[in-house]
Scaffold this motif. Sequence first.
Motif, mmCIF file in Angstrom:
data_model
loop_
_atom_site.group_PDB
_atom_site.id
_atom_site.type_symbol
_atom_site.label_atom_id
_atom_site.label_comp_id
_atom_site.label_asym_id
_atom_site.label_seq_id
_atom_site.Cartn_x
_atom_site.Cartn_y
_atom_site.Cartn_z
ATOM 1 N N LEU A 191 29.508 -3.365 -4.388
ATOM 2 C CA LEU A 191 28.215 -3.271 -3.288
ATOM 3 C C LEU A 191 27.930 -3.881 -2.081
ATOM 4 O O LEU A 191 27.452 -2.574 -1.139
ATOM 5 C CB LEU A 191 27.422 -3.437 -4.353
ATOM 6 N N LEU A 192 28.770 -5.253 -1.388
ATOM 7 C CA LEU A 192 28.249 -5.083 -0.434
ATOM 8 C C LEU A 192 28.375 -3.799 1.072
ATOM 9 O O LEU A 192 27.533 -3.982 2.180
ATOM 10 C CB LEU A 192 29.393 -5.866 0.506
ATOM 11 N N PRO A 193 29.629 -3.146 0.807
ATOM 12 C CA PRO A 193 29.849 -1.837 2.412
ATOM 13 C C PRO A 193 28.950 -1.528 2.219
ATOM 14 O O PRO A 193 28.124 -0.312 3.434
ATOM 15 C CB PRO A 193 31.161 -1.275 1.605
ATOM 16 N N LYS A 194 28.102 -0.907 0.600
ATOM 17 C CA LYS A 194 26.833 0.357 1.214
ATOM 18 C C LYS A 194 25.978 -0.412 1.562
ATOM 19 O O LYS A 194 25.167 0.951 2.053
ATOM 20 C CB LYS A 194 26.827 0.533 -0.900
ATOM 21 N N TYR A 195 25.763 -1.558 1.762
ATOM 22 C CA TYR A 195 24.166 -2.192 2.639
ATOM 23 C C TYR A 195 24.922 -2.800 3.614
ATOM 24 O O TYR A 195 23.846 -3.393 3.986
ATOM 25 C CB TYR A 195 23.521 -3.488 1.388
ATOM 26 N N ASN A 196 26.424 -2.443 4.109
ATOM 27 C CA ASN A 196 26.678 -2.513 5.474
ATOM 28 C C ASN A 196 26.276 -4.156 5.783
ATOM 29 O O ASN A 196 25.547 -5.098 6.601
ATOM 30 C CB ASN A 196 26.062 -2.351 6.933
#
Length: 374
Positions: free
Chosen positions: A184-189
């Motif tokens: 999920l980290l890429p979703k929140y940059n």
Amino acid sequence: MKANYILFMLSILVFYGCNQQVEKIPATLLTPAKTIDTAFKFGTWITSSKNKSNADYTAEFKRYKEGGIDELLINTSTDPKELERLVSIAAKEGLKVHAWMWAVNRPGDTVAQKHPEWYMVSRDGKSCFDTQPYVNYYQWLCPTREESRNHILGLVEKMAKVEGIESVHLDYIRFPDIFLPIGLLPKYNLKQDMEMAEYDFCYCDVCISEFEKIHHKNPLESENTAIDMEWKNFRLNAIRNLVNEAYDIVHKHNKKLTAAVFPYPEMADHMVRQRWDKWNIDDVYPMIYHGFYNEEIDWIGYATKQGVTDVKSENMGINTGVYLPPFTSAEELKKAIHYAKDNGAKGVTFFDGPVLTDAYLKAIKETKESFNKK
């Protein structure tokens, strides 16, 4: 379940109003809380729509039952009347119902919102009341403050009083994510290789005061809160104590207490201050959502076994939760079910009902029938 959760991949939750007639449940359809059943169970989380008719729910529940589903974990936004309505319909279709409720994370709670001081505060001094971490539905109540804790427990009791439910099912029974799942980290940059102040909770005046009474130090003055074990345990114990109080309340009403939790205790401890192997609770539903962690399907078996091993001496049942969107076929889903069962789960629960296609339900039914032949 998630829930999830870790249900924060959903960006919008809609809560409805209800004015439909509730039908009384015949006594023969009520299931005692302590019925012993060793059969492998299948369930699904669903969120109720109070605008949906009884006839539509009858058709939906019949479809689940015919597809091998045994139990429903229903989020009614802690509305007991809506829960009564759906328990009655589900019972007629042979489905058990658990009262799924968001516990510590309470977005849109009109009672809580009258009390801004009830909300968790981050290490950088921002309250979840008006500054939500990650997503706008992260509005977390402090589990240490007496008033907010009692509000949560009051909702637990309200759900526990509903006749015919199997359990009160706690979700978001933890702190906000200090670390997000890697997927999920890429979703929140975001890059999270340390505990970041804006995601580290709770530093409200009550938490700090209660901690100081025990340990004679202020966590805000710590050089590194991430390695302050007393401070970490204080928060783990705040959730544990809340769960244990809920357990006593629910059992007073002859119901079970269950919860949607993170995949296994050590992981839950690290990511969300949740050590569920130390709770008084009947069953847990670890949200073993392999796609969130960039893992393959066999990780469902690994994480299931970790949890089963950790609670073996606690007489706690493990129901493996799986998140359906990452699956590409019904055959993959069958593999996931087998990984869970082979590693000690007593059941598998799917997030969520609307994503259960005809092909998935056919796979569940076939797998269930193969288990029953053994």
